[in-house]
Motif scaffolding. Sequence first.
Motif, mmCIF file in Angstrom:
data_model
loop_
_atom_site.group_PDB
_atom_site.id
_atom_site.type_symbol
_atom_site.label_atom_id
_atom_site.label_comp_id
_atom_site.label_asym_id
_atom_site.label_seq_id
_atom_site.Cartn_x
_atom_site.Cartn_y
_atom_site.Cartn_z
ATOM 1 N N TRP A 166 0.739 -1.237 0.177
ATOM 2 C CA TRP A 166 -0.034 -0.102 0.095
ATOM 3 C C TRP A 166 0.986 1.196 -0.083
ATOM 4 C CZ3 TRP A 166 -1.281 3.940 3.696
ATOM 5 C CH2 TRP A 166 -0.376 4.103 4.734
ATOM 6 N N THR A 167 1.866 1.042 0.665
ATOM 7 C CA THR A 167 2.959 2.115 0.319
ATOM 8 C C THR A 167 3.603 2.417 -1.024
ATOM 9 O OG1 THR A 167 4.688 0.559 1.230
ATOM 10 C CG2 THR A 167 3.677 1.946 2.714
ATOM 11 N N PHE A 387 -5.565 0.639 22.917
ATOM 12 C CA PHE A 387 -4.762 2.070 22.252
ATOM 13 C C PHE A 387 -3.793 2.321 22.823
ATOM 14 C CE2 PHE A 387 -4.251 6.065 20.620
ATOM 15 C CZ PHE A 387 -4.475 6.279 19.367
ATOM 16 N N VAL A 395 5.785 4.803 20.136
ATOM 17 C CA VAL A 395 6.868 5.459 20.883
ATOM 18 C C VAL A 395 8.020 4.564 20.622
ATOM 19 C CG1 VAL A 395 7.878 6.511 22.891
ATOM 20 C CG2 VAL A 395 5.315 6.813 22.207
ATOM 21 N N LEU A 397 8.776 2.461 18.540
ATOM 22 C CA LEU A 397 9.159 2.573 17.031
ATOM 23 C C LEU A 397 9.708 4.172 16.604
ATOM 24 C CD1 LEU A 397 6.088 1.004 15.511
ATOM 25 C CD2 LEU A 397 8.357 0.049 15.217
ATOM 26 N N VAL A 424 -9.470 3.162 15.084
ATOM 27 C CA VAL A 424 -10.461 3.369 14.161
ATOM 28 C C VAL A 424 -11.739 2.326 13.820
ATOM 29 C CG1 VAL A 424 -10.760 4.181 11.829
ATOM 30 C CG2 VAL A 424 -8.815 4.708 13.059
HETATM 31 C C1 HEM Z 1 1.181 7.385 19.863
HETATM 32 C C2 HEM Z 1 1.471 7.969 18.676
HETATM 33 C C3 HEM Z 1 2.503 7.165 17.467
HETATM 34 C C4 HEM Z 1 3.517 6.845 17.318
HETATM 35 C C5 HEM Z 1 4.661 7.324 18.130
HETATM 36 C C6 HEM Z 1 3.610 6.142 15.999
HETATM 37 C C7 HEM Z 1 4.730 5.872 15.737
HETATM 38 C C8 HEM Z 1 4.938 5.040 14.548
HETATM 39 C C9 HEM Z 1 6.424 4.651 13.783
HETATM 40 C C10 HEM Z 1 7.711 5.295 14.353
HETATM 41 C C11 HEM Z 1 6.261 3.899 12.597
HETATM 42 C C12 HEM Z 1 6.900 3.539 11.741
HETATM 43 C C13 HEM Z 1 7.899 2.383 12.141
HETATM 44 C C14 HEM Z 1 8.693 1.548 11.014
HETATM 45 O O1 HEM Z 1 8.303 1.695 9.864
HETATM 46 O O2 HEM Z 1 9.677 0.989 11.332
HETATM 47 C C15 HEM Z 1 4.714 3.861 12.604
HETATM 48 C C16 HEM Z 1 4.143 3.217 11.609
HETATM 49 C C17 HEM Z 1 2.751 3.324 11.429
HETATM 50 N N1 HEM Z 1 1.952 3.707 12.231
HETATM 51 FE FE1 HEM Z 1 2.236 4.642 14.010
HETATM 52 N N2 HEM Z 1 2.524 5.757 15.588
HETATM 53 C C18 HEM Z 1 1.509 6.494 16.374
HETATM 54 C C19 HEM Z 1 0.147 6.321 16.218
HETATM 55 C C20 HEM Z 1 -0.390 5.821 15.140
HETATM 56 C C21 HEM Z 1 -1.918 5.940 14.674
HETATM 57 C C22 HEM Z 1 -2.888 6.588 15.638
HETATM 58 C C23 HEM Z 1 -1.857 5.408 13.668
HETATM 59 C C24 HEM Z 1 -3.300 5.202 12.875
HETATM 60 C C25 HEM Z 1 -4.488 5.360 13.215
HETATM 61 C C26 HEM Z 1 -0.766 4.868 13.213
HETATM 62 C C27 HEM Z 1 -0.627 4.110 11.945
HETATM 63 C C28 HEM Z 1 0.556 3.579 11.576
HETATM 64 C C29 HEM Z 1 0.582 2.978 10.316
HETATM 65 C C30 HEM Z 1 -0.451 2.595 9.335
HETATM 66 C C31 HEM Z 1 2.314 2.543 10.348
HETATM 67 C C32 HEM Z 1 2.846 1.777 8.984
HETATM 68 C C33 HEM Z 1 2.592 1.752 7.754
HETATM 69 C C34 HEM Z 1 3.294 1.055 6.810
HETATM 70 O O3 HEM Z 1 4.871 1.096 7.086
HETATM 71 O O4 HEM Z 1 2.920 0.265 6.094
HETATM 72 N N3 HEM Z 1 0.201 4.970 13.967
HETATM 73 N N4 HEM Z 1 4.106 4.431 13.753
#
Ligand code: HEM
Lengths: 649, 198, 95
Positions: A166-167, A387, A395, A397, A424
């Motif tokens: 999807w990316t 959640f 965090v 990650l 969601v």
């Molecule tokens: C507390 C807040 C959040 C933090 C600190 C956070 C942090 C991260 C980080 C650092 C990544 C990338 C990791 C990697 O690729 O190694 C990631 C991926 C992702 N996060 Fe979060 N996130 C948070 C909240 C959310 C929320 C609320 C959603 C969606 C509603 C979300 C959806 C996603 C998605 C879809 C990906 C990855 C998609 C992909 O690579 O295909 N995140 N997040």
Amino acid sequence: MEFFERFAIYHPSPLIYASMVAIGLVSIAIVVGITYFKKWGYLWNEWLTTVDHKKIGIMYIISALLMLFRGGADAIMMRLQTAVPDNSFLDAQHYNEVFTTHGVVMIMFMAMPFIIGLMNFIVPLQIGARDVAFPRLNAISFWLFFFGAMLFNVSFVIGGSPDAGWTNYYPLASNEFSPSVGVNYYNWALQISGIGTLMTGINFIATILKMRAPGMKLMKMPMFTWASLLTNVIIVFAFPVLTIALLMGTFDRQFGTNFFTSMNGGMDMMWANLFWIWGHPEVYILILPAFGIYSEIISTFSERNLYGYKSMVWSMVLISLFSFTVWLHHFFTMGQNAFTNSIFSITTIAIAIPTGIKIFNWLLTMWKGKIRFTVPMLYSIAFIPLFTIGGATGVMLGIASADYQYHNTMFLVAHFHNVIIPGVVFAVLAGFTYWWPKMFGFMLNEKIGKWAFWFLTIGFCLAFFPMYVTGLDGQARRMYTYSEATGFGPLNMLSFFGAGLMAIAFALIVYNVYYSFRHSPRNVGDDPWNARSLEWATHNPVPEYNFAVTPEVKSSQAFWDQKKHGHKLFDKEYEEIHMPNKSGVPFIMGVLFSIFGFSFIFAIWIGVILSAIGIFACMIHRTFEQVHGFHISVKEIKETEEKFGGADK
Amino acid sequence: MKIDHSQPLEYSTEQNRLNILGFWIFLGAEIMLFATLFTSYFVYEDRIGSGPSGADIFEITPVLIETIILLTSSFTIGLAVHAMRINRTKAMTVFLGITLLLGAAFLATEIYEFNHYYHVGATLQTSGFTGILLTTLGTHGAHVTLGLFWGTMILMQIKKRGLTPQIANKSFIFSLYWHFLDVVWIFIFSFIYLKGMM
Amino acid sequence: MKELFPMKQVNGFIFSLLLTVIALSVYFLDMSFSVAMTILLVTAFIQAGVQLILFMHAGESEDKSSIYTTTFYAISIALFTVFGSLLAMIWGYMF
Ligand code: HEM
Ligand SMILES: [Cu+2]
């Protein structure tokens, strides 16, 4: 003959041929059915040409549910394939296609439209408006989304599905590594529905800023309206980035430019950069309205005002800006130096703070509240701890140096499902149940609803928590199989089992709709939940004109004020109501756009030109057209109000 | 429809006011659209592969002509709105007409310029740099082209129906669009051409 | 005739031509990169401001706070996008 060859499936299998037949049969059945029951007129007059925000909202939600099943089928196939080591149910290419379409469908064609559907239905009611600012444009938005989604799904049977995730990272998405037309489908389906979404954004900002009932200051808007406003702000600034990125991708694939190649100055990393400049705000586009839904539900079923209204609003305002400052955390491992990574690591962790604040707001709202454990409330309560886990792993990650360990493993997959499903999906299901009587005038069965809730929650935990473990152990994401020696087998089997429970939950939800349609009592009244905000001050289901007279509001809990504090919401006489005309043009434009996209995908230039001319013709028709809408007379209003058992006044 | 006579025609109905605010929000989105193009331009600026660089192909004369034409047209569309507000329909149409003519002259110059690029071997496919250059200029040019059609439609409507609140509203919104394209051009002029040539 | 050419607009036009001339100096005169960029940045943003406030009447209606907020959001996000991307793709990119 040569002309037709391009439409052949790129990587066929019996499964696809079987679905082709199934799709064909279902389409024929639908057409025959509608003809047999003589429903074409009804369909056209009541739905396809409507500009009523309520009906558009319902159409969004129906489409989203359909797409949920498409995406869900993909999910089950993936879990089935990986349930045991060295499985051969899907081959590598099919697995690629399945995880790609799963991701795109779930994010773009399930979560987004579900949320936009709820927004369409609820926001004008919550602010006491008759419709959105631009009803016609709203219909165009819907049809662009709808035909974009259809176009995407057609890839399954004509020409082959996209297969670069999807990316859609380059060089994987380039002609060289992804030779089928699949990625062209990706480009155009997202482009078309994205334009629709952008227009929704503009429409709702104008609506919320300018069409609120008298007395409803910004700081007196219900929380879901606030969340919607800020979501649309993010939409308006994020989607143009996607537009350009997709355009550049299209140019690369179809006109031989060198944007994302590795020759002649091309830079494949630039796609990832642009994609995430849109992509990270996109995850907040999904989660903010969900926060709004939970706020409404938690406050209703705790019978208390939302704790810390102002801090809630301000934290969302901050998120709307800061969501544009963190995108690089999606590619910490792809070549930036430590300084750059640190900056984005700090912004990423910082944005978790306003999110954390909200958790406390909800907890303190429930504190000492009279909690009623209805289905919407169950989802909201389960959301909070689940959640929080997802946020905490986010965090983890977000710490750039640690991400080298987690990136592209199942740990990441567990993280984002952990925020998206309890965040969601639970929210839209809760909202769907909560506002169902508003839409249809009867309740969904609570008992079946609770069964579905438990299946979904337990299924979710079983399906995704094991991935944290296998991810830390090194299981990579998007691999179609693994050897027995890795030892990932048992936990993946557990995941498969959890996915099965979730599938049962969704089946139960559908059954619940059917069951309640047949058996639920129709005399639920206008306030079945003992609710608080303005949308409950009109009837169930809502009459065409929403409110017989414009309400006067003095707080974000307008309806509660009326019930408990003797506030007079409707202190006016009936007046004629002006309504917008319906129109078939938005639907026709949707069709033309899908022809345009389809022709472009296969480089059939004559189709591109003709449909483009058609689209311009529609626009020219629109600017010369003079429509004045129509009026609902006082007599008609009185009759309608009486039918609902007397007006509120 | 309630018409509020204390306001200029283009603001006189509720729907008119909504349209104007809606269009401003749309312009916000347009800012991001062009910001993305500029972002990409800056990233690709030095990625010229085996093709020419900006300094090799830019020519100051057509660029200056384009700039002056566009600035002037932005002035005349401002005059058109002013004329509209003092109820000088005839003058308004004249200014609008001049604006459109200037727009056409701009486009003609730009086509000349593109032709020049083609002849010196800077095509869409040559390199990352030439690709993004032509995409950015092309997106702006496409906006101008669309504006020409739109403006013509408005002229036709004024001829047919006079300055009604709706048409005044469309004209005003068109003026916003046109000024905005001028702003974008200023940035193209400064950060693509001048920066590339200095 | 005169009422068709209000001072405000005429002055604005002359001023924008002037800004263009100043910007052109980076082409005709010899100067360091940072001086030239400063000149371009300053003239371009003033020019944009002139268009926005003088010609587009951003501040004339009841919605001026919404309009200014929108523009503020758009510009700050745009700047962050531009400079963040430069950081990610050029200044801080290791390959
Ligand atoms: C507390 C807040 C959040 C933090 C600190 C956070 C942090 C991260 C980080 C650092 C990544 C990338 C990791 C990697 O690729 O190694 C990631 C991926 C992702 N996060 Fe979060 N996130 C948070 C909240 C959310 C929320 C609320 C959603 C969606 C509603 C979300 C959806 C996603 C998605 C879809 C990906 C990855 C998609 C992909 O690579 O295909 N995140 N997040
Ligand atoms: Cu992110």
